[in-house]
Design a protein around this motif. Structure first.
Motif, short mmCIF file in Angstrom:
data_model
loop_
_atom_site.label_atom_id
_atom_site.label_comp_id
_atom_site.label_asym_id
_atom_site.label_seq_id
_atom_site.Cartn_x
_atom_site.Cartn_y
_atom_site.Cartn_z
N LYS A 1 -36.43 -30.90 11.33
CA LYS A 1 -35.14 -31.14 10.85
C LYS A 1 -35.24 -31.77 9.30
N GLY A 2 -34.79 -31.18 8.34
CA GLY A 2 -34.77 -31.92 7.05
C GLY A 2 -36.03 -31.38 6.14
N PRO B 1 -32.17 -27.06 9.88
CA PRO B 1 -31.37 -27.85 10.49
C PRO B 1 -31.59 -28.19 12.19
N ASP B 2 -32.91 -27.77 12.26
CA ASP B 2 -33.29 -27.64 13.57
C ASP B 2 -33.99 -28.92 14.14
N GLU B 3 -33.47 -29.48 15.23
CA GLU B 3 -34.31 -30.72 15.78
C GLU B 3 -35.44 -30.15 16.73
N TYR C 1 -39.69 -19.77 15.90
CA TYR C 1 -38.76 -18.83 15.28
C TYR C 1 -37.45 -19.45 14.56
N ALA C 2 -37.41 -19.51 13.32
CA ALA C 2 -36.23 -19.96 12.60
C ALA C 2 -35.63 -18.83 11.71
N TYR C 3 -34.57 -18.78 11.31
CA TYR C 3 -33.98 -18.04 10.69
C TYR C 3 -33.24 -18.47 9.47
N MET C 4 -33.00 -17.81 8.33
CA MET C 4 -32.30 -18.34 7.33
C MET C 4 -30.83 -17.53 7.27
N ASN C 5 -30.79 -16.44 7.86
CA ASN C 5 -29.60 -15.65 8.24
C ASN C 5 -29.05 -15.12 7.09
N LEU D 1 -41.06 -29.26 1.07
CA LEU D 1 -40.54 -30.49 0.68
C LEU D 1 -40.19 -31.34 2.15
N SER D 2 -40.54 -32.48 2.35
CA SER D 2 -40.25 -33.12 3.47
C SER D 2 -39.62 -34.41 3.24
N LEU D 3 -38.86 -34.79 4.54
CA LEU D 3 -38.12 -36.34 4.25
C LEU D 3 -39.05 -37.34 4.19
N GLN D 4 -38.50 -38.51 3.03
CA GLN D 4 -39.26 -39.65 2.76
C GLN D 4 -38.55 -40.59 3.33
N HIS D 5 -37.26 -40.46 3.47
CA HIS D 5 -36.36 -41.93 4.09
C HIS D 5 -35.01 -41.18 4.42
N THR D 6 -34.44 -41.86 5.42
CA THR D 6 -33.04 -41.68 6.03
C THR D 6 -32.27 -42.77 5.67
N TYR D 7 -31.20 -42.75 5.28
CA TYR D 7 -29.98 -43.76 5.30
C TYR D 7 -28.93 -43.51 6.02
N ALA D 8 -28.34 -44.04 7.10
CA ALA D 8 -27.10 -43.87 7.68
C ALA D 8 -26.45 -44.97 7.81
N ASP D 9 -24.98 -44.95 7.45
CA ASP D 9 -24.30 -46.06 7.65
C ASP D 9 -24.01 -46.52 8.71
N ARG D 10 -23.95 -47.74 9.19
CA ARG D 10 -23.56 -48.47 10.40
C ARG D 10 -22.36 -49.10 10.43
N GLY D 11 -21.45 -49.11 11.50
CA GLY D 11 -20.39 -49.52 11.54
C GLY D 11 -20.26 -50.73 11.58
N PRO D 12 -19.20 -51.57 10.97
CA PRO D 12 -19.16 -52.96 10.90
C PRO D 12 -19.39 -53.57 12.00
N ALA D 13 -19.32 -53.34 13.12
CA ALA D 13 -19.54 -53.95 14.76
C ALA D 13 -20.95 -53.96 15.02
N LEU D 14 -21.69 -53.16 14.24
CA LEU D 14 -23.14 -53.39 14.64
C LEU D 14 -23.69 -54.32 13.80
N LEU D 15 -23.06 -54.52 12.74
CA LEU D 15 -23.68 -55.37 11.56
C LEU D 15 -23.26 -56.83 12.00
N LEU D 16 -22.46 -57.17 12.83
CA LEU D 16 -22.13 -58.51 13.09
C LEU D 16 -22.72 -59.13 14.25
N ARG D 17 -23.44 -58.35 15.26
CA ARG D 17 -24.08 -58.69 16.33
C ARG D 17 -25.49 -59.43 15.91
#
Length: 123
Positions: free
Chosen positions: A31-32, A54-56, A87-91, A107-123
């Motif tokens: 994926k990525g 898109p495949d995991e 087997y993967a397909y471009m369709n 090309l490969s992933l170098q870094h992934t950023y994902a937003d975290r909800g406010p509840a996770l940041l307060l713990r």
């Protein structure tokens, strides 16, 4: 590390493919990863001669990925020799690599950023 080991350009999208191999020592998540032609990168236009996986799918060391330009469902299978092949397909309905000249890049992933909800940041 995913590397291109073969490119089969053809007038028919069902017969056109890129063969990739995990040449590293660890499993790699597909994926990525992006396959892009030199012209797609040079023109900053990834709409035609590029594909983002898109495949995991976890690709074991030494195993192959066959990216077909044509249509189909992504799946694992075994070769006659017993090796795993993903087997993967471009369709796409028209060939992609047949109309491009020059290099094809992975090309490969170098870094992934994902937003975290406010509840996770307060713990």
């Amino acid at each position: 590390m995913i590397r291109i080991v073969g490119v089969q350009r053809h007038e028919s999208p069902q017969k056109e493919f890129i063969l990739l191999q995990n040449q590293g020592s660890l499993r790699i998540n597909l994926k990525g990863h992006v396959i892009a032609s030199e012209s797609a990168i040079a023109n900053s236009d990834l709409s035609f001669a590029a594909h983002a996986f898109p495949d995991e799918a976890l690709i074991p060391p030494g195993m192959y990925v066959l990216l077909s330009t044509g249509s189909g469902e992504s799946r694992w299978t075994k070769t006659k020799e017993g090796a795993l092949l993903y087997y993967a397909y471009m369709n796409r309905e028209t060939p992609v690599w047949f109309h491009t000249n020059g290099a094809v890049h992975v090309l490969s992933l170098q870094h992934t950023y994902a937003d975290r909800g406010p509840a996770l940041l307060l713990r």
